[in-house]
Write an enzyme that holds these catalytic residues in place. Structure first.
Site, mmCIF file in Angstrom:
data_model
loop_
_atom_site.group_PDB
_atom_site.id
_atom_site.type_symbol
_atom_site.label_atom_id
_atom_site.label_comp_id
_atom_site.label_asym_id
_atom_site.label_seq_id
_atom_site.Cartn_x
_atom_site.Cartn_y
_atom_site.Cartn_z
ATOM 1 N N CYS A 123 19.736 -4.607 -1.753
ATOM 2 C CA CYS A 123 20.391 -3.893 -0.660
ATOM 3 C C CYS A 123 20.564 -2.412 -0.994
ATOM 4 O O CYS A 123 20.969 -2.059 -2.116
ATOM 5 C CB CYS A 123 21.757 -4.513 -0.366
ATOM 6 N N CYS B 109 28.977 -0.246 -1.752
ATOM 7 C CA CYS B 109 29.651 -1.247 -0.927
ATOM 8 C C CYS B 109 30.465 -2.192 -1.798
ATOM 9 O O CYS B 109 29.980 -2.696 -2.816
ATOM 10 C CB CYS B 109 28.621 -2.027 -0.114
ATOM 11 N N CYS C 82 39.728 -21.970 -5.106
ATOM 12 C CA CYS C 82 38.980 -20.710 -5.048
ATOM 13 C C CYS C 82 39.504 -19.725 -6.082
ATOM 14 O O CYS C 82 39.133 -18.548 -6.055
ATOM 15 C CB CYS C 82 39.066 -20.100 -3.646
ATOM 16 N N GLU D 193 48.988 -30.125 6.881
ATOM 17 C CA GLU D 193 48.674 -28.703 7.013
ATOM 18 C C GLU D 193 49.873 -27.954 7.600
ATOM 19 O O GLU D 193 50.571 -28.463 8.474
ATOM 20 C CB GLU D 193 47.450 -28.519 7.917
ATOM 21 N N GLN E 133 35.303 -22.478 5.293
ATOM 22 C CA GLN E 133 34.561 -22.168 4.080
ATOM 23 C C GLN E 133 33.545 -21.070 4.371
ATOM 24 O O GLN E 133 32.941 -21.023 5.432
ATOM 25 C CB GLN E 133 33.872 -23.413 3.532
ATOM 26 N N PHE F 80 47.011 -29.449 2.203
ATOM 27 C CA PHE F 80 46.449 -28.156 2.615
ATOM 28 C C PHE F 80 45.121 -28.407 3.319
ATOM 29 O O PHE F 80 44.093 -27.816 2.997
ATOM 30 C CB PHE F 80 46.253 -27.225 1.417
ATOM 31 N N CYS G 56 29.660 -6.618 -2.573
ATOM 32 C CA CYS G 56 28.913 -7.281 -3.659
ATOM 33 C C CYS G 56 29.135 -6.531 -4.964
ATOM 34 O O CYS G 56 29.227 -5.301 -4.981
ATOM 35 C CB CYS G 56 27.411 -7.314 -3.351
ATOM 36 N N CYS H 75 22.459 -6.039 5.384
ATOM 37 C CA CYS H 75 23.363 -6.853 4.569
ATOM 38 C C CYS H 75 22.628 -8.119 4.160
ATOM 39 O O CYS H 75 22.085 -8.832 5.005
ATOM 40 C CB CYS H 75 24.639 -7.199 5.331
#
Length: 403
Positions: free
Chosen positions: A54, A60, A361, A289, A241, A268, A63, A138
């Site tokens: 890119c 940017c 995550c 949730e 996701q 969750f 990334c 992108c």
């Protein structure tokens, strides 16, 4: 190669923030494993360096790792998870190979649109800066999202005055769901421009937040996302996701580990990403949730599909399920936010549950919670690393604990 044969300036691995770490402990930005950092600060490129695809890379902030090949990227993702486990003396019985999502697979994105010098710029912020990189290409976004940048720029070019608009885009079953925040729409001309933009680009929904909360101004058909083949109503701004590929990898792990359980509590649970994946003739799921709109979307989809998913609205940070409640289930599944789930994990540890699947995550908060589980008698049986945020330092993981 022995230690004596390694040059001190050789980049041996990537650190947590993506910078290269040399054999003698120095850090170098934009370095790949196998590169050599010279005394004057220059880098001699090694076998794992690649030319970033890119034009915006290095400026940017979207990334950090486009300059490394897939072998080095896979190693980075695996190391992030493995080192987090090792930091708490956690050793899995099985560490599966890393799953890496391909380029052009990101189905949701958060960008900024800003009037700079009399013309709109749309893109991600520069690393460590408030400046906007005006996206011309992108390599992480799905083509459907990338294709919307130019029309949005053209529409905003007609607006005068200063503005800084948050742009949220999500690819849904019906097309791109676009939400604009901190925008003011005044008069018939601006209103018609917004509606023309939505219609001409086949948006599934256009939501505007002019300071009083999001208001849907365009939604030809109810917006849904399909989770394991079940259409689920998608509330604007709900969690999804980042890639379908990454979701599939995490769902596969959950199915492998929980398909033989008769009752599962999904903590969750969000829209029901994992609940709908495992619910069936042999498995009943309680999906818990806190977000009310996601809770109702899951509940409605379960009723329409006649899947054995019961949806419960409950804030698990303020009011975690207690040990006695959890002990009624065959297994627990949790996928908490980045902060982890300290209080809920404490209740799991105090319960009689014998199987826990933890999706995360954030390897750091996961490792803290995982340590609490092992201290309560659980064993880390399997650990899977998922790099769905390609070329980013963010990683996902799936883990199985057996008491």
């Amino acid at each position: 190669m022995t230690d004596a044969e390694i040059k001190p300036g050789t980049i041996v691995r990537l650190a947590a923030k993506g910078d290269g770490l040399t054999y003698d402990g120095r850090h170098a930005s934009n370095a790949a494993p196998g590169d050599v950092l010279e005394a004057d600060g220059t880098l001699l490129r090694g076998p794992h360096y690649q030319v970033p695809p890119c034009q915006h890379f290095e400026r940017c902030g979207g990334c950090q790792l486009q300059h490394v090949d897939d072998e080095a990227l896979i190693q980075f993702v695996g190391n992030r998870v493995a080192f987090a486990a090792e930091s708490q003396d956690l050793v899995p019985d099985v560490m599966t190979p890393v799953h890496l999502s391909p380029p052009h697979s990101r189905r949701r994105a958060s960008m900024i649109a800003m009037n700079v010098g009399g013309r709109p710029r749309i893109g991600f912020r520069e690393a460590g800066s408030h400046k906007i990189v005006d996206l011309q290409e992108c390599h992480i976004l799905r083509p459907e999202l990338a294709a919307l940048v130019a029309p949005l720029r053209a529409m905003l070019a007609k607006r005068k005055g200063r503005y800084s608009i948050d742009v949220e885009m999500v690819l849904t079953d019906q097309g791109v769901d676009c939400a604009l925040k901190n925008i003011t729409v005044e008069g018939l001309e601006q209103t018609e421009a917004m509606l023309d933009f939505a219609r001409d680009n086949n948006l599934s929904r256009l939501t505007l937040d002019q300071g009083y909360g999001g208001e849907t101004v365009w939604e030809p058909n109810p917006v849904t996302v399909s989770l394991s083949g079940i259409p689920v109503g998608y509330p604007a701004g709900a969690f999804l996701q980042a890639t379908q590929d990454g979701e599939d990898a995490l769902v596969a792990a959950v199915r492998d580990w929980l398909s033989d359980c008769s009752t599962v509590v999904d903590l969750f649970s969000g829209l029901g990403t994992f609940a709908f994946a495992i619910a069936g003739p042999k498995t009943k799921v309680l999906a818990v949730e806190a977000a009310r709109d996601s809770h109702f979307a899951c509940k409605t989809a379960a009723g329409r599909s006649r899947r054995p998913v019961h949806s419960m609205h409950r804030d698990l940070f303020r009011n975690p399920l207690e040990a006695a409640e959890l002990s009624k289930f065959s297994a627990a599944l949790l996928d908490p936010p980045r902060a982890g789930a300290r209080d809920q994990v404490a209740q799991i540890a105090a319960s009689s549950l014998e199987r826990v699947v933890y999706i995360s995550c954030n390897p750091s908060s996961w490792a803290r919670d995982a340590k609490a589980l092992t201290e309560a008698g659980f064993k880390l049986k399997e650990l899977r690393s998922v790099g769905q945020f390609r070329w980013s330092t963010h990683v996902e993981l799936a883990s199985l604990f057996i008491r």
